[in-house]
Design a protein around this motif. Structure first.
Motif, PDB file in Angstrom:
ATOM      1  N   VAL A 142       0.824  -1.164   0.040  1.00  0.00           N
ATOM      2  CA  VAL A 142       0.081   0.000   0.050  1.00  0.00           C
ATOM      3  C   VAL A 142       1.032   1.272   0.107  1.00  0.00           C
ATOM      4  O   VAL A 142       1.869   1.182   0.825  1.00  0.00           O
ATOM      5  N   VAL A 143       0.608   2.209  -1.055  1.00  0.00           N
ATOM      6  CA  VAL A 143       1.530   3.293  -1.058  1.00  0.00           C
ATOM      7  C   VAL A 143       0.276   4.412  -1.142  1.00  0.00           C
ATOM      8  O   VAL A 143      -0.353   4.668  -1.792  1.00  0.00           O
ATOM      9  N   ASN A 144       0.652   5.636   0.030  1.00  0.00           N
ATOM     10  CA  ASN A 144      -0.370   6.441   0.103  1.00  0.00           C
ATOM     11  C   ASN A 144      -1.715   6.158   0.276  1.00  0.00           C
ATOM     12  O   ASN A 144      -2.640   6.639  -0.386  1.00  0.00           O
ATOM     13  N   GLY A 145      -2.054   4.964   1.033  1.00  0.00           N
ATOM     14  CA  GLY A 145      -3.375   4.513   1.128  1.00  0.00           C
ATOM     15  C   GLY A 145      -4.074   3.785  -0.251  1.00  0.00           C
ATOM     16  O   GLY A 145      -5.146   3.263  -0.103  1.00  0.00           O
ATOM     17  N   LEU A 146      -3.177   3.576  -1.160  1.00  0.00           N
ATOM     18  CA  LEU A 146      -3.571   2.759  -2.305  1.00  0.00           C
ATOM     19  C   LEU A 146      -2.945   1.676  -2.529  1.00  0.00           C
ATOM     20  O   LEU A 146      -1.562   1.670  -2.233  1.00  0.00           O
ATOM     21  N   ARG A 147      -3.546   0.635  -2.974  1.00  0.00           N
ATOM     22  CA  ARG A 147      -2.684  -0.766  -3.185  1.00  0.00           C
ATOM     23  C   ARG A 147      -2.003  -0.622  -4.281  1.00  0.00           C
ATOM     24  O   ARG A 147      -2.681  -0.308  -5.294  1.00  0.00           O
ATOM     25  N   LYS A 148      -0.997  -1.115  -4.342  1.00  0.00           N
ATOM     26  CA  LYS A 148       0.035  -1.026  -5.413  1.00  0.00           C
ATOM     27  C   LYS A 148       0.617  -2.537  -5.556  1.00  0.00           C
ATOM     28  O   LYS A 148       1.320  -3.114  -4.372  1.00  0.00           O
ATOM     29  N   ILE A 149       0.706  -3.184  -6.589  1.00  0.00           N
ATOM     30  CA  ILE A 149       1.345  -4.328  -6.937  1.00  0.00           C
ATOM     31  C   ILE A 149       2.603  -3.960  -7.608  1.00  0.00           C
ATOM     32  O   ILE A 149       2.423  -3.635  -8.803  1.00  0.00           O
ATOM     33  N   VAL A 150       3.694  -4.403  -7.260  1.00  0.00           N
ATOM     34  CA  VAL A 150       5.158  -4.283  -8.134  1.00  0.00           C
ATOM     35  C   VAL A 150       5.809  -5.544  -8.167  1.00  0.00           C
ATOM     36  O   VAL A 150       6.005  -6.239  -7.492  1.00  0.00           O
ATOM     37  N   ILE A 151       6.027  -5.674  -9.488  1.00  0.00           N
ATOM     38  CA  ILE A 151       6.671  -7.021  -9.996  1.00  0.00           C
ATOM     39  C   ILE A 151       8.113  -6.805 -10.858  1.00  0.00           C
ATOM     40  O   ILE A 151       8.004  -6.106 -11.657  1.00  0.00           O
ATOM     41  N   LEU A 152       9.130  -7.258 -10.396  1.00  0.00           N
ATOM     42  CA  LEU A 152      10.476  -7.378 -11.083  1.00  0.00           C
ATOM     43  C   LEU A 152      10.606  -8.705 -11.818  1.00  0.00           C
ATOM     44  O   LEU A 152      10.529  -9.519 -11.200  1.00  0.00           O
ATOM     45  N   LEU A 153      10.814  -8.318 -13.247  1.00  0.00           N
ATOM     46  CA  LEU A 153      10.873  -9.643 -13.868  1.00  0.00           C
ATOM     47  C   LEU A 153      12.586  -9.331 -14.582  1.00  0.00           C
ATOM     48  O   LEU A 153      12.727  -8.378 -14.967  1.00  0.00           O
ATOM     49  N   PRO A 154      12.982 -10.483 -14.754  1.00  0.00           N
ATOM     50  CA  PRO A 154      14.412 -10.483 -15.648  1.00  0.00           C
ATOM     51  C   PRO A 154      14.082 -10.242 -17.212  1.00  0.00           C
ATOM     52  O   PRO A 154      12.981 -10.324 -17.354  1.00  0.00           O
ATOM     53  N   GLY A 155      15.112  -9.725 -17.779  1.00  0.00           N
ATOM     54  CA  GLY A 155      14.824  -9.105 -19.121  1.00  0.00           C
ATOM     55  C   GLY A 155      14.916 -10.067 -20.372  1.00  0.00           C
ATOM     56  O   GLY A 155      14.118  -9.799 -20.967  1.00  0.00           O
ATOM     57  N   PRO A 156      15.676 -11.013 -20.226  1.00  0.00           N
ATOM     58  CA  PRO A 156      15.877 -12.208 -21.351  1.00  0.00           C
ATOM     59  C   PRO A 156      14.437 -12.725 -21.584  1.00  0.00           C
ATOM     60  O   PRO A 156      13.981 -13.328 -20.640  1.00  0.00           O
ATOM     61  N   PRO A 157      13.569 -12.805 -22.620  1.00  0.00           N
ATOM     62  CA  PRO A 157      12.265 -13.375 -22.823  1.00  0.00           C
ATOM     63  C   PRO A 157      12.106 -14.851 -22.508  1.00  0.00           C
ATOM     64  O   PRO A 157      11.382 -15.196 -21.926  1.00  0.00           O
ATOM     65  N   LYS A 158      13.594 -15.503 -22.673  1.00  0.00           N
ATOM     66  CA  LYS A 158      13.409 -16.906 -22.229  1.00  0.00           C
ATOM     67  C   LYS A 158      13.284 -17.242 -20.798  1.00  0.00           C
ATOM     68  O   LYS A 158      12.758 -18.150 -20.281  1.00  0.00           O
ATOM     69  N   GLU A 159      13.418 -15.912 -20.048  1.00  0.00           N
ATOM     70  CA  GLU A 159      13.388 -16.144 -18.552  1.00  0.00           C
ATOM     71  C   GLU A 159      12.139 -15.634 -18.268  1.00  0.00           C
ATOM     72  O   GLU A 159      11.699 -16.109 -17.128  1.00  0.00           O
ATOM     73  N   LEU A 160      11.825 -14.348 -18.709  1.00  0.00           N
ATOM     74  CA  LEU A 160      10.675 -13.535 -18.244  1.00  0.00           C
ATOM     75  C   LEU A 160       9.406 -14.602 -18.564  1.00  0.00           C
ATOM     76  O   LEU A 160       8.434 -14.399 -17.709  1.00  0.00           O
ATOM     77  N   LYS A 161       9.291 -14.954 -19.642  1.00  0.00           N
ATOM     78  CA  LYS A 161       7.853 -15.370 -20.071  1.00  0.00           C
ATOM     79  C   LYS A 161       7.583 -16.833 -19.163  1.00  0.00           C
ATOM     80  O   LYS A 161       6.653 -16.693 -18.699  1.00  0.00           O
ATOM     81  N   PRO A 162       8.184 -17.847 -18.973  1.00  0.00           N
ATOM     82  CA  PRO A 162       8.131 -18.859 -18.213  1.00  0.00           C
ATOM     83  C   PRO A 162       7.731 -18.373 -16.689  1.00  0.00           C
ATOM     84  O   PRO A 162       6.866 -18.682 -15.982  1.00  0.00           O
ATOM     85  N   LEU A 163       8.602 -17.526 -16.259  1.00  0.00           N
ATOM     86  CA  LEU A 163       8.560 -16.914 -14.763  1.00  0.00           C
ATOM     87  C   LEU A 163       7.265 -16.268 -14.832  1.00  0.00           C
ATOM     88  O   LEU A 163       6.460 -16.478 -13.793  1.00  0.00           O
ATOM     89  N   PHE A 164       6.942 -15.399 -15.497  1.00  0.00           N
ATOM     90  CA  PHE A 164       5.626 -14.820 -15.564  1.00  0.00           C
ATOM     91  C   PHE A 164       4.479 -15.608 -15.522  1.00  0.00           C
ATOM     92  O   PHE A 164       3.413 -15.611 -14.700  1.00  0.00           O
ATOM     93  N   ALA A 165       4.456 -16.753 -16.660  1.00  0.00           N
ATOM     94  CA  ALA A 165       3.405 -17.548 -16.742  1.00  0.00           C
ATOM     95  C   ALA A 165       3.263 -18.342 -15.475  1.00  0.00           C
ATOM     96  O   ALA A 165       1.978 -18.793 -14.982  1.00  0.00           O
ATOM     97  N   GLU A 166       4.211 -19.038 -14.845  1.00  0.00           N
ATOM     98  CA  GLU A 166       4.215 -20.063 -13.600  1.00  0.00           C
ATOM     99  C   GLU A 166       4.154 -19.399 -12.240  1.00  0.00           C
ATOM    100  O   GLU A 166       3.757 -19.920 -11.516  1.00  0.00           O
ATOM    101  N   GLN A 167       4.654 -18.248 -12.219  1.00  0.00           N
ATOM    102  CA  GLN A 167       4.629 -17.398 -10.954  1.00  0.00           C
ATOM    103  C   GLN A 167       3.996 -16.391 -10.673  1.00  0.00           C
ATOM    104  O   GLN A 167       3.496 -15.926  -9.723  1.00  0.00           O
ATOM    105  N   VAL A 168       3.981 -15.547 -11.706  1.00  0.00           N
ATOM    106  CA  VAL A 168       3.052 -14.104 -11.554  1.00  0.00           C
ATOM    107  C   VAL A 168       1.619 -14.297 -11.935  1.00  0.00           C
ATOM    108  O   VAL A 168       0.912 -13.929 -11.082  1.00  0.00           O
ATOM    109  N   LYS A 169       1.404 -14.889 -13.023  1.00  0.00           N
ATOM    110  CA  LYS A 169       0.083 -14.884 -13.491  1.00  0.00           C
ATOM    111  C   LYS A 169      -0.900 -15.794 -12.279  1.00  0.00           C
ATOM    112  O   LYS A 169      -2.093 -15.106 -12.359  1.00  0.00           O
ATOM    113  N   PRO A 170      -0.471 -16.877 -11.834  1.00  0.00           N
ATOM    114  CA  PRO A 170      -1.243 -17.301 -10.773  1.00  0.00           C
ATOM    115  C   PRO A 170      -1.537 -16.466  -9.551  1.00  0.00           C
ATOM    116  O   PRO A 170      -2.714 -16.275  -9.134  1.00  0.00           O
ATOM    117  N   ARG A 171      -0.428 -15.806  -9.138  1.00  0.00           N
ATOM    118  CA  ARG A 171      -0.549 -14.775  -8.095  1.00  0.00           C
ATOM    119  C   ARG A 171      -1.673 -13.693  -8.458  1.00  0.00           C
ATOM    120  O   ARG A 171      -2.378 -13.272  -7.692  1.00  0.00           O
TER     121      ARG A 171
END
Lengths: 417, 417
Positions: A142-171
C-alpha cells in the motif's frame, strides 16, 4: 486496474534494439482484465530509473519492470524500485546460498557483484528463475493509502515468459476479480481491410461486449475476438455467435478459423484429398516453395519443383516451348500455363502451380519490355484444366513477390475447395 | 541535451502493435549528438497524455511526440502538449484554408472535426506534411527558465520520416552545437559473437572516442562504429583507422565493409568473375533461391535451380543416381555431391550449390532414420572440384533452414575468393 510496464536497459534506447517483452506482458495482463495504460523505456541510470519507477507507482495499480536484475553495475532495477517505494533491500539468505552453490558447482569463486541478485525489497516475495541466475520479485503493498502491486522480472524473454506464466499470473489471478475469457480468430487472404471492415462492422458493432480487433498484414486480414464474462460458457457463447455470423458474411474468403496459416491450410487440404503439389517459380524465385516447406511434414504433399529464373530453365525443367517464350514473353498467360502444366508432368504431382511476373525495380526485356512492373501471372494445372490468373500488383519488389506467393496459395486453396 | 520520445496511440498498448518510429528518431537524434533518455508509450487519453507530456517536458531538453495529430476525437496530442506547456492553441488561417481547399478539390464538405488539424500551439512553427493532412509542429521555448524544444510529428512512418528529415533535422542541426559524424559497419557470417568480441575488444577498447556496437543476428555479426569530432576528417580518420585494424584481425571472416548483405556480396562476386550459379535445395526448400532472387538484378548471375524435396526429383532434376540415395540416404555427403554436380550440369551454370539435411522436428526415414536432426550437407561444384561441408546445426526447423542457407552463401563467397 491499470498497469504500467517499465523496460530497463540502455540498449533499448539505441536505434538497434526494441522492447518486445511488453507485447507478451500486455497479452497476459489483458487476459486477467488488466489494461496497460503506459509503457516506459528507460536506460541503466539510477536517477532516471528511480524517477520513472516513482511516476509509475503513482499512476498505475500494477507496475511491471523487465530487465536490470543481473549482477552488473548496470543492473539497477532493484535499487530503483526500492527507492521509489521508500523501502529497503535486504539479502535473502536462501538465494545467497543458492548463488554461492551455483558458482561452487562450476568451481569458480563468486564475483562479489553477484551477491546483489539476492537483494530483496522488504515485504516482497522472491520468484525463482529456472532459466537464469537473477530471480524476480513480487510485492503487494500500500502506497499513500492505495494498493500497488510491483513486479520485477528478468529481461531475457526466455527467462521472463516462463517466470511470468508460472509464478506471476497465478498470483495475480488469485488476487484480481475472477474473469473468464473466450477468444477466437478468423483469417482471410487478399481482401482489402476496408472491405472486411465495411462488411463486418455492421455485425460486430452489435456485440459491444466482444472486443474486435482487425489486423492487416501483408496480403492477410485477421479478425480477433475477445470476450470476458462471469462464466466461460457465457463468454464462449458470445464469441462463437459473433464468429458464426461473420463466417456467414465473409464465407469462402475465410481460410482459417482456428489460427492456422494459409500454408497450413493448403497443405491440410492437399492431405485431406490425397493430392500432391509441385511449383515452378520465376519472379518469386523459391519464395512459394520456401513458405510451404517451412511447415513441418510438408514433404508428404509438396514434392518440390523448379526455380526457373532463366528462360532456358523454363524449358529444361518445365517443358515450356522456347517459341512460347519468344512469342509471348516469359511473363505471359501462355508461359504461365505451360509452366504449370510442365512442372506437373515433370514431377508427377497432382497439381502444378506456376508464377511468372515482373517484380521490378528493373522492367522486363525482349517481348516483356512494354509490360508494367507488377504484372504477374499465376497458373494452376490439374489433369484436366489449367486456370490462369492475371494480377497487377502494386509496391516494391518484396511486396510484389510476397503478394504473388499469397495469390498462388489462395488459388490452390480455392481450387481444392 | 537529452530527448524523450512519446508515442501516442492506444493501439500501441495492445499485444498487436509496437512503436517503431522511435528507432528511426533515435538514429536521427544520435546523429545530432542527442541521446534518447526516455521513451513513453501512452494511449489516446487526454489526462494520461497531458501528464506524460508534462513529465517529459520536465525531464528532457527535447520532447518528440509521434501520432495523435489526425482529425478524430482520439487525436489529442496538440491539446495535451499545449496543456502541459500552459500554452493555448489557435487555428492557423493558412492551414485552415488549405484543409478546406483539399476537401473542395474532392467535392466533399469538410467534416468539422478536421479543422482541429489547423490548431497551432502559440509560438510554434507549422511543419508541412506532404504525405498526409496532419501537419507537424516545432516549438523552441523556455519553461521554468530552461530551454525546451517540443516537436509534434504525425504517426504514420511514411509521413513522419520525410517530415523529420526535411524539416526537423535541419532546424535542430542549426540550433545544436555543430557535430561531425563518421560511421562504418563491418559484417561477418557464422562466427559466434563471443569470438568476435574476444578478438576485437582488445582493439576497439583502444578507441574510447569511437562508439562500437556489436549486433548478433541469425548467423551474422555486425560491428557498428560511430565517431563524432569537431571536423569530419578527424572523425573519419578515427573510424577508418579502427576499421582497418579490425579488418586485419578478422580478415576473411568479414564479408562486407560498406553495409552490403551476404546475398549482395555473393552476387557481386559472381558478377565480377562472370560466373553463374544454380541451386538444388532439399531441406531449405527454396529458401536459398528466395534469398538470392530477392536482390534486384540477381537474374544475371543466378539462373535458378530445383527444389528437390522428394527423392524422385533429386534424380529427375539433378541426376542423382537412385542407388546413391538408396545406399547413403538423401541426407549424405554422396547425395549432396551428386546434387551439386547434377544441378550444375542440368542448368549449365558455372557453379552448382546443393543443400540436403534434416531440419526436423520429425527425424529422417529409411537410410536417414538414425541421423540426427540438424545434420546438413552443403556441396559446391565447379567444373573441376566438388567441395562438401558437413554441419551439425542446433535449434528448430526455422533456425536450421536459415543457418543452412547462410552456410551455403558463405561457402560460395569463400570459394569465389
Amino acid at each position: 486496474m491499470i498497469a504500467e510496464i517499465i523496460a530497463a536497459g540502455s540498449e533499448m534506447l539505441t536505434p538497434f534494439r526494441q522492447d518486445t517483452n511488453s507485447l507478451f506482458l500486455t497479452a497476459e495482463l489483458n487476459d486477467l482484465g488488466v489494461q496497460v495504460a503506459f509503457k516506459t523505456i528507460v536506460g541503466d541510470n539510477l536517477d532516471h530509473l528511480t524517477a520513472a519507477a516513482a511516476i509509475a507507482i503513482g499512476r498505475a495499480d500494477i507496475v511491471l519492470f523487465s530487465g536490470g536484475l543481473g549482477p552488473t553495475q548496470d543492473d539497477l532495477t532493484r535499487e530503483a524500485a526500492a527507492a521509489a517505494l521508500h523501502l529497503e533491500l535486504h539479502p535473502d539468505p536462501a538465494i545467497l546460498t543458492a548463488l554461492y552453490k551455483r558458482f561452487a558447482a562450476r568451481q569458480i569463486a563468486m564475483p562479489p557483484n553477484n551477491a546483489k541478485q539476492a537483494d530483496l525489497i522488504d515485504g516482497a516475495t522472491l520468484l525463482e528463475n529456472k532459466n537464469g541466475s537473477a530471480p524476480g520479485q513480487y510485492l503487494d503493498t500500500v502506497v499513500n493509502g492505495l494498493r500497488k502491486i510491483v513486479i520485477l522480472l528478468p529481461g531475457p524473454p526466455k527467462e521472463l515468459k516462463p517466470l511470468f506464466a508460472e509464478q506471476v499470473k497465478p498470483r495475480l489471478a488469485a488476487t484480481l476479480p475472477p474473469r473468464f475469457l473466450a477468444k477466437r480468430q478468423l483469417r482471410m487472404a487478399l481482401i482489402p481491410e476496408s472491405q472486411v471492415d465495411a462488411r463486418t462492422a455492421p455485425i460486430y458493432t452489435q456485440y459491444p461486449d466482444v472486443e474486435t480487433t482487425i489486423l492487416a498484414h501483408s496480403g492477410e486480414i485477421q479478425l480477433h475476438f475477445l470476450c470476458a464474462k462471469p462464466t466461460l460458457a457465457q463468454a464462449q457463447a458470445r464469441v462463437d455467435q459473433l464468429t458464426e455470423r461473420i463466417e456467414a458474411e465473409m464465407d469462402d474468403a475465410i481460410f482459417s478459423s482456428h489460427g492456422e496459416s494459409l500454408e497450413d491450410i493448403v497443405l491440410l487440404n492437399l492431405g485431406l484429398r490425397n493430392l500432391t503439389l509441385a511449383a515452378a517459380e520465376s519472379c518469386t524465385g523459391g519464395l512459394l516453395s520456401q513458405r510451404l516447406t517451412a511447415i513441418p511434414g510438408s514433404s508428404r504433399y509438396f514434392l518440390g519443383g523448379a526455380v526457373v529464373y532463366s528462360d532456358a530453365l523454363k524449358t529444361a525443367f518445365a517443358n515450356v516451348p522456347p517459341e512460347t517464350i519468344a512469342t509471348h514473353g516469359p511473363v505471359s498467360e501462355e508461359t504461365a500455363r505451360a509452366l504449370a502444366q510442365g512442372i506437373r508432368l515433370r514431377t508427377g504431382a497432382s497439381l502444378g502451380i506456376a508464377i511468372t511476373g515482373i517484380a521490378g525495380p528493373t522492367p522486363g526485356t525482349g517481348p516483356d519490355a512494354d509490360k508494367p512492373i507488377g504484372l504477374v501471372y499465376i497458373a494452376l494445372a490439374d489433369a484436366n484444366h489449367t486456370h490462369v490468373k492475371q494480377l497487377h500488383l502494386q509496391g516494391d519488389r518484396e511486396r510484389i513477390r510476397h503478394w504473388s506467393s499469397q495469390h498462388a496459395l489462395e488459388l490452390i486453396r480455392q481450387h481444392i475447395l
